[in-house]
Design a protein around this motif. Sequence first.
Motif, mmCIF file in Angstrom:
data_model
loop_
_atom_site.group_PDB
_atom_site.id
_atom_site.type_symbol
_atom_site.label_atom_id
_atom_site.label_comp_id
_atom_site.label_asym_id
_atom_site.label_seq_id
_atom_site.Cartn_x
_atom_site.Cartn_y
_atom_site.Cartn_z
ATOM 1 N N GLY A 35 9.003 18.620 -25.149
ATOM 2 C CA GLY A 35 9.711 17.594 -25.912
ATOM 3 C C GLY A 35 10.045 16.378 -25.067
ATOM 4 N N ALA A 36 10.443 16.620 -23.821
ATOM 5 C CA ALA A 36 10.741 15.497 -22.927
ATOM 6 C C ALA A 36 9.490 14.674 -22.656
ATOM 7 C CB ALA A 36 11.331 16.021 -21.616
ATOM 8 N N VAL A 37 8.371 15.365 -22.432
ATOM 9 C CA VAL A 37 7.108 14.656 -22.198
ATOM 10 C C VAL A 37 6.701 13.866 -23.444
ATOM 11 C CG1 VAL A 37 4.652 14.944 -21.722
ATOM 12 C CG2 VAL A 37 6.336 16.296 -20.455
ATOM 13 N N ALA A 38 6.855 14.466 -24.607
ATOM 14 C CA ALA A 38 6.503 13.778 -25.852
ATOM 15 C C ALA A 38 7.345 12.531 -26.055
ATOM 16 C CB ALA A 38 6.675 14.732 -27.031
ATOM 17 N N ALA A 39 8.646 12.637 -25.714
ATOM 18 C CA ALA A 39 9.519 11.469 -25.865
ATOM 19 C C ALA A 39 9.089 10.339 -24.947
ATOM 20 C CB ALA A 39 10.966 11.866 -25.573
ATOM 21 N N VAL A 40 8.547 10.706 -23.776
ATOM 22 C CA VAL A 40 8.123 9.687 -22.821
ATOM 23 C C VAL A 40 6.848 8.985 -23.278
ATOM 24 C CG1 VAL A 40 7.220 9.344 -20.485
ATOM 25 C CG2 VAL A 40 9.254 10.739 -20.833
ATOM 26 N N ALA A 42 5.506 8.827 -26.319
ATOM 27 C CA ALA A 42 5.376 8.471 -27.731
ATOM 28 C C ALA A 42 5.746 7.023 -28.020
ATOM 29 C CB ALA A 42 6.238 9.388 -28.594
ATOM 30 N N GLY A 43 6.162 6.280 -26.986
ATOM 31 C CA GLY A 43 6.524 4.883 -27.219
ATOM 32 C C GLY A 43 5.325 4.066 -27.681
ATOM 33 N N VAL A 44 5.607 2.997 -28.420
ATOM 34 C CA VAL A 44 4.542 2.160 -28.967
ATOM 35 C C VAL A 44 4.037 1.225 -27.875
ATOM 36 C CG1 VAL A 44 3.903 0.543 -30.779
ATOM 37 C CG2 VAL A 44 5.670 2.279 -31.206
ATOM 38 N N GLY A 45 3.088 1.701 -27.090
ATOM 39 C CA GLY A 45 2.472 0.873 -26.072
ATOM 40 C C GLY A 45 3.359 0.549 -24.890
ATOM 41 N N GLN A 46 4.564 1.091 -24.862
ATOM 42 C CA GLN A 46 5.477 0.728 -23.791
ATOM 43 C C GLN A 46 6.032 1.956 -23.072
ATOM 44 O OE1 GLN A 46 8.304 -2.467 -24.768
ATOM 45 N NE2 GLN A 46 7.381 -2.537 -26.787
ATOM 46 N N TRP A 47 5.347 3.077 -23.165
ATOM 47 C CA TRP A 47 5.911 4.304 -22.609
ATOM 48 C C TRP A 47 6.043 4.232 -21.094
ATOM 49 C CZ3 TRP A 47 3.026 7.037 -19.094
ATOM 50 C CH2 TRP A 47 1.658 6.765 -19.050
ATOM 51 N N LEU A 48 5.285 3.380 -20.439
ATOM 52 C CA LEU A 48 5.390 3.273 -18.983
ATOM 53 C C LEU A 48 6.773 2.796 -18.545
ATOM 54 C CD1 LEU A 48 1.932 1.793 -17.934
ATOM 55 C CD2 LEU A 48 2.845 4.058 -17.399
ATOM 56 N N ILE A 49 7.446 2.076 -19.435
ATOM 57 C CA ILE A 49 8.784 1.597 -19.087
ATOM 58 C C ILE A 49 9.718 2.767 -18.791
ATOM 59 C CG2 ILE A 49 10.791 0.337 -19.957
ATOM 60 C CD1 ILE A 49 8.933 -1.473 -21.477
ATOM 61 N N LEU A 50 9.523 3.880 -19.529
ATOM 62 C CA LEU A 50 10.382 5.033 -19.298
ATOM 63 C C LEU A 50 10.175 5.615 -17.904
ATOM 64 C CD1 LEU A 50 10.135 6.832 -22.754
ATOM 65 C CD2 LEU A 50 12.026 5.488 -21.845
ATOM 66 N N LEU A 51 8.960 5.503 -17.404
ATOM 67 C CA LEU A 51 8.700 6.023 -16.059
ATOM 68 C C LEU A 51 9.426 5.217 -14.994
ATOM 69 C CD1 LEU A 51 4.896 6.868 -16.305
ATOM 70 C CD2 LEU A 51 6.882 8.345 -16.694
ATOM 71 N N LEU A 52 9.873 4.012 -15.398
ATOM 72 C CA LEU A 52 10.632 3.218 -14.441
ATOM 73 C C LEU A 52 11.961 3.884 -14.099
ATOM 74 C CD1 LEU A 52 10.038 -0.404 -15.782
ATOM 75 C CD2 LEU A 52 9.042 0.681 -13.758
ATOM 76 N N GLY A 53 12.388 4.816 -14.939
ATOM 77 C CA GLY A 53 13.603 5.562 -14.609
ATOM 78 C C GLY A 53 13.453 6.313 -13.297
ATOM 79 N N LEU A 54 12.293 6.953 -13.114
ATOM 80 C CA LEU A 54 12.036 7.641 -11.854
ATOM 81 C C LEU A 54 11.925 6.653 -10.707
ATOM 82 C CD1 LEU A 54 9.414 10.312 -13.002
ATOM 83 C CD2 LEU A 54 11.851 10.649 -12.536
ATOM 84 N N ALA A 55 11.264 5.525 -10.987
ATOM 85 C CA ALA A 55 11.151 4.507 -9.953
ATOM 86 C C ALA A 55 12.524 3.979 -9.566
ATOM 87 C CB ALA A 55 10.259 3.372 -10.429
ATOM 88 N N SER A 96 14.464 -3.242 -24.363
ATOM 89 C CA SER A 96 13.160 -2.900 -24.930
ATOM 90 C C SER A 96 13.275 -2.005 -26.153
ATOM 91 C CB SER A 96 12.296 -2.211 -23.874
ATOM 92 O OG SER A 96 12.894 -0.988 -23.480
ATOM 93 N N GLY A 97 14.502 -1.560 -26.446
ATOM 94 C CA GLY A 97 14.695 -0.673 -27.583
ATOM 95 C C GLY A 97 14.267 0.758 -27.336
ATOM 96 N N LEU A 98 14.041 1.107 -26.067
ATOM 97 C CA LEU A 98 13.577 2.454 -25.754
ATOM 98 C C LEU A 98 14.710 3.392 -25.333
ATOM 99 C CD1 LEU A 98 10.285 1.697 -23.798
ATOM 100 C CD2 LEU A 98 10.539 2.544 -26.133
ATOM 101 N N TRP A 99 15.956 2.954 -25.511
ATOM 102 C CA TRP A 99 17.054 3.799 -25.059
ATOM 103 C C TRP A 99 17.115 5.116 -25.836
ATOM 104 C CZ3 TRP A 99 20.893 5.261 -28.389
ATOM 105 C CH2 TRP A 99 21.008 4.543 -29.584
ATOM 106 N N VAL A 100 16.694 5.087 -27.104
ATOM 107 C CA VAL A 100 16.706 6.329 -27.892
ATOM 108 C C VAL A 100 15.720 7.336 -27.302
ATOM 109 C CG1 VAL A 100 16.248 7.346 -30.142
ATOM 110 C CG2 VAL A 100 17.428 5.149 -29.984
ATOM 111 N N ALA A 101 14.512 6.851 -26.973
ATOM 112 C CA ALA A 101 13.517 7.737 -26.369
ATOM 113 C C ALA A 101 13.991 8.233 -25.008
ATOM 114 C CB ALA A 101 12.180 7.015 -26.228
ATOM 115 N N ALA A 102 14.649 7.352 -24.238
ATOM 116 C CA ALA A 102 15.137 7.753 -22.926
ATOM 117 C C ALA A 102 16.206 8.825 -23.043
ATOM 118 C CB ALA A 102 15.679 6.537 -22.176
ATOM 119 N N VAL A 103 17.142 8.641 -23.977
ATOM 120 C CA VAL A 103 18.200 9.631 -24.179
ATOM 121 C C VAL A 103 17.612 10.956 -24.662
ATOM 122 C CG1 VAL A 103 20.217 10.201 -25.577
ATOM 123 C CG2 VAL A 103 20.019 7.933 -24.556
#
Length: 459
Positions: A35-40, A42-55, A96-103
């Motif tokens: 589920g965590a991987v899917a949330a990462v 599943a973003g509309v063309g912007q899923w790489l932004i979530l990986l910036l959390g690790l960065a 970016s509106g991705l806070w829901v996916a990040a949470v």
Amino acid sequence: MNATGTTSETEPDGSGRGVASARALARLALLCVAGAVAAVVAGVGQWLILLLGLAGLAVAGAGIWWALAHRGLARLLGALLAIAAPVGVLVLYAASGLWVAAVTALASWTTALACARSALRRLRTPQHMRSHSARPPRRAVLIMNPRSGDGKVGRYGLVERAEELGARVILLDLDADPDPVELARQAVAEGADLLGVAGGDGTQALVAKVAAEHGLPFMVVAAGTRNHFAMDLGLDRDEPASSLDALTDGVELRVDLGDVGGLPFVNTASFGAYAEIVQSPEYRDAKAATALDQLPDLLAGEAGVSLNAQADEERLEAPQTLLVSNNPYARADPLGGGRRPRLDTGTLGVIAVRVVGAAQAAELALLGERASGITSLTSRRVVVESDEQLIPVAVDGEALTLPAPVVCTVRRGALRMRVPRHRPGAPYVAPSVDWRRIVRLAFARTPDPPEKNLEQSDD
């Protein structure tokens, strides 16, 4: 005498039902990971932004390194980077509106860890130290430090309570520079049949050695500042007076005692950066400022004693910090802030840390105890070597220097610890998650065998 058992956690169900629940939790953990991987992704063309959390986490780790290993402008910039990196990631998520996916990803990952640890816990045998009933002492002698723990001896009325229970109390006159070892030996010569300490871990270790030499029961009262030893014995640190119940309704445990260069320790012997810092006279009154002043030179190898260590067959080259503990900690914590599930395994815990540069600091921020800069193992004998004649050591927090080489060993079952029959018990320590084991547990027909714990004899 009746044999009883003390445990630091709820005993797992050894039946097939317990294994089935562990397997179900392992499968749920893997579903949450998915589920965590899917949330990462599943973003509309912007899923790489979530990986910036690790960065961002890695950059924060690098910033902390610069703040600790440098002075002046570099320290300031490192501190700002350590703060700005995670804040910047949060702002990016919100914009970016991705806070829901990040949470969602974070919640799924947190749930996965909880399920995985719970599954492993169900396969563990109890963290078990054998105990037996003991007769109350007739001539107990307790040595108390009135200043320990910001005056807990006076605040909790420990002297009066101990005397009510029939113990003789020796109150240390700190202005006269008392010797707890000499006081303990004098008490033994006068017929004491139990020795105890209300004070810090350093004083406890000194008196414990005297008790072990004479085969007498030993007890501690949780009246120190941190009370690590009392915590791992399962004593109530919030109510120090309850430790005195061991005088009238106690049980006895056989507990190990560490030895470093001929000196006893109940918790840890630390070498390297921490040991160097506590040697400073300014450390007691200004801990943070003293550490920040000395760390740049220590981490760069420009100050302090260069060390190497041999832990049984394992060679540890040039550790910046080396922590040797009386029994291993449940997790590799170089600051010694963790917990020991048992105190009777007859082994030393060894944690060596060597972090060179911001890249390794970033790795440490991401991987924690699994980072390449941390070595964690167990050993029966550790030899710490140096080209210098004297090696700084912090023994249960006390600053000392010992002649090289310094040999650390452990005396199994040396202490006859007297503890209250009814006590909170040591808090459960969740094991580190081994995801390979979780996968095997989830899909294999036969799970891995339960983790075995050495059980102490009643000698």
